[in-house]
Design an enzyme around this catalytic site. Structure first.
Site, PDB file in Angstrom:
ATOM      1  N   LYS A  36      12.455  -4.717   7.586  1.00  0.00           N
ATOM      2  CA  LYS A  36      12.395  -5.878   8.477  1.00  0.00           C
ATOM      3  C   LYS A  36      11.281  -5.683   9.513  1.00  0.00           C
ATOM      4  O   LYS A  36      10.751  -4.579   9.657  1.00  0.00           O
ATOM      5  CB  LYS A  36      13.755  -6.082   9.155  1.00  0.00           C
ATOM      6  CG  LYS A  36      14.207  -4.935  10.031  1.00  0.00           C
ATOM      7  CD  LYS A  36      15.693  -5.056  10.353  1.00  0.00           C
ATOM      8  CE  LYS A  36      16.224  -3.820  11.004  1.00  0.00           C
ATOM      9  NZ  LYS A  36      16.547  -3.928  12.395  1.00  0.00           N
ATOM     10  N   TYR A 256      -8.324  -3.130  36.602  1.00  0.00           N
ATOM     11  CA  TYR A 256      -7.684  -4.060  37.540  1.00  0.00           C
ATOM     12  C   TYR A 256      -6.890  -3.303  38.598  1.00  0.00           C
ATOM     13  O   TYR A 256      -6.189  -2.338  38.282  1.00  0.00           O
ATOM     14  CB  TYR A 256      -6.711  -4.981  36.798  1.00  0.00           C
ATOM     15  CG  TYR A 256      -7.372  -5.996  35.908  1.00  0.00           C
ATOM     16  CD1 TYR A 256      -8.156  -7.015  36.440  1.00  0.00           C
ATOM     17  CD2 TYR A 256      -7.187  -5.961  34.532  1.00  0.00           C
ATOM     18  CE1 TYR A 256      -8.753  -7.967  35.614  1.00  0.00           C
ATOM     19  CE2 TYR A 256      -7.764  -6.907  33.703  1.00  0.00           C
ATOM     20  CZ  TYR A 256      -8.550  -7.907  34.246  1.00  0.00           C
ATOM     21  OH  TYR A 256      -9.128  -8.829  33.441  1.00  0.00           O
TER      22      TYR A 256
HETATM   23  C1  LIG Z   1      22.434  -3.476  10.052  1.00  0.00           C
HETATM   24  C2  LIG Z   1      21.342  -2.463  10.032  1.00  0.00           C
HETATM   25  N1  LIG Z   1      21.392  -1.466   9.132  1.00  0.00           N
HETATM   26  C3  LIG Z   1      20.430  -0.519   9.066  1.00  0.00           C
HETATM   27  C4  LIG Z   1      19.352  -0.538   9.932  1.00  0.00           C
HETATM   28  C5  LIG Z   1      18.309   0.541   9.853  1.00  0.00           C
HETATM   29  O1  LIG Z   1      18.345   1.355  10.992  1.00  0.00           O
HETATM   30  P1  LIG Z   1      17.343   2.554  11.218  1.00  0.00           P
HETATM   31  O2  LIG Z   1      15.983   1.954  11.356  1.00  0.00           O
HETATM   32  O3  LIG Z   1      17.804   3.174  12.484  1.00  0.00           O
HETATM   33  O4  LIG Z   1      17.440   3.452  10.038  1.00  0.00           O
HETATM   34  C6  LIG Z   1      19.267  -1.549  10.884  1.00  0.00           C
HETATM   35  C7  LIG Z   1      18.150  -1.557  11.828  1.00  0.00           C
HETATM   36  O5  LIG Z   1      18.238  -1.776  12.995  1.00  0.00           O
HETATM   37  C8  LIG Z   1      20.293  -2.538  10.935  1.00  0.00           C
HETATM   38  O6  LIG Z   1      20.247  -3.532  11.841  1.00  0.00           O
END
Ligand SMILES: Cc1ncc(COP(=O)(O)O)c(C=O)c1O
Length: 371
Positions: A36, A256
């Site tokens: 993501k 700045y």
């Molecule tokens: C529901 C869920 N699972 C897994 C993950 C993966 O987490 P990480 O990046 O700490 O491995 C996330 C990321 O925030 C998440 O929201």
């Protein structure tokens, strides 16, 4: 350098990190690569491909649009949208052949076409999912009873996995097991999943059937220490170059607000990267940049497009055009995203996600251009 700034992403590092994580999984658990937010700033599509090459078999994203983008790029792996979905977004997710997450019966009733569903119990994160195990069971049973739906998984998410030794994660694990164990007995095909990167590295009992790992894939330490402690290799380097070198007399200043004023004769270098690129303003007088294999203090206010470095009275042998490494290694020195996180009182996740779209991501494999 051909550009003012770039984020170089080593896909071989992501592949190796995925393999390292997968090799540490117990009981036949599969690895789900969380890509993501554009792969935590690394580029979702190339990161997903590298993670799959390293042994991940699932992908996960937060939004329907992210799922659609992966499918458009030709990625075919099992794909989970973990986030909340509006009705319009649900349609996009299902069009992308993604699995979705449910925790309310109303959501299941609204699923009027074939879908694979994971039911989420909120065991303590206090975010998505239902806190009511009976409701979660009713939702799961409703999914299983609907001929056009498949009950694919039962899941939860930890709030404190990155705090080794705390008692809350074990308590969440226990709540999850008390619900998921009996549920799986009644629905044997169901995948149980709970672990993020920190949980996966901290406690094999959290692995179940699937581990949803994001941060560690990118070679970033979920515990905000040194990724090498877990055999992880940082994939991203943030680079720019020295665009200007100039002498600075006592009482002359940089940037700045004149937040750096020279006390003695020195030399300043201007590096054309700033908060518009993700170099946060909180790094004002509060960071080092590698030039010529040495740490050079960032002095003065971080601007939108530039930062300035103090090279010392003799200019430290630095010249126009020299490479400047903001995150990454040069010579024997290195600056980790974790160092920025510490200086900014945040976490490495926010550092790499914060590198803006203005910075081109240049993907490579161990230094060789990635096709
Ligand atoms: C529901 C869920 N699972 C897994 C993950 C993966 O987490 P990480 O990046 O700490 O491995 C996330 C990321 O925030 C998440 O929201």
């Amino acid at each position: 350098m051909d550009r003012r700034a770039e984020a170089r992403v080593d896909l071989t590092a992501i592949e190796r990190n995925a393999a390292r994580l997968r090799d540490g999984l117990t009981g036949g658990a599969a690895l789900c690569a969380v890509v993501k937010a554009d792969g935590y700033g690394h580029g979702a599509v190339p990161a997903a491909r590298a993670a799959l090459a390293g042994g991940a078999t699932w992908l996960a994203v937060a939004t329907a649009q992210e799922a659609a983008a992966l499918r458009e790029a030709g990625l075919d792996a099992r794909l989970l949208v973990m986030g909340a979905l509006t009705p319009a977004e649900l349609a996009v997710a299902l069009d992308a052949r993604a699995d979705v997450v449910a925790w309310r019966e109303g959501f299941v009733v609204a699923l009027d076409r074939p879908a694979r569903v994971h039911v989420k119990l909120d065991t303590g994160m206090g975010r998505l999912g239902t806190r009511d195990a009976d409701e979660a069971t009713r939702v799961a049973d409703a999914v299983a009873a609907a001929p056009h739906l498949e009950l694919a998984g039962a899941m939860t998410h930890f709030a404190t996995a990155d705090e080794p030794g705390d008692a809350f994660m074990p308590a969440q694990l226990e709540r999850f097991l008390a619900w998921g164990g009996p549920l799986r007995e009644r629905h044997p095909g169901l995948l149980l999943h709970a672990a993020n990167s920190a949980a996966a590295l901290r406690d094999p009992a959290s692995h179940f059937d699937l581990v949803r790992a994001g941060i560690a894939l990118y070679g970033l330490d979920p515990f905000q220490r040194d990724p090498a402690e877990h055999g992880l290799q940082p994939a991203l380097e943030l680079r720019s170059y020295v665009a200007e070198v100039k002498p600075c007399a006592p009482e002359e200043s940089a940037g700045y607000g004149r937040r750096f004023v020279a006390r003695a004769p020195t030399t300043l270098a201007t590096v054309p990267i700033g908060y518009g690129d993700g170099v946060r303003r909180g790094l004002t007088n509060n960071a080092d940049v590698l030039v010529g294999g040495r740490r050079r203090p960032l002095v003065g206010t971080v601007s939108m497009d530039n930062v300035t470095l103090d090279l010392g009275p003799d200019g430290g042998g630095v010249g126009h055009g020299d490479e400047a490494v903001l995150i990454g290694a040069q010579g024997g020195e290195r600056i980790l995203a974790e160092e920025w996180a510490r200086r900014l009182e945040t976490i490495n996740y926010e550092i790499t996600c914060g590198i803006s779209r203005r910075v081109p991501r240049v993907h490579h494999r161990d230094g060789a251009p990635a096709e």
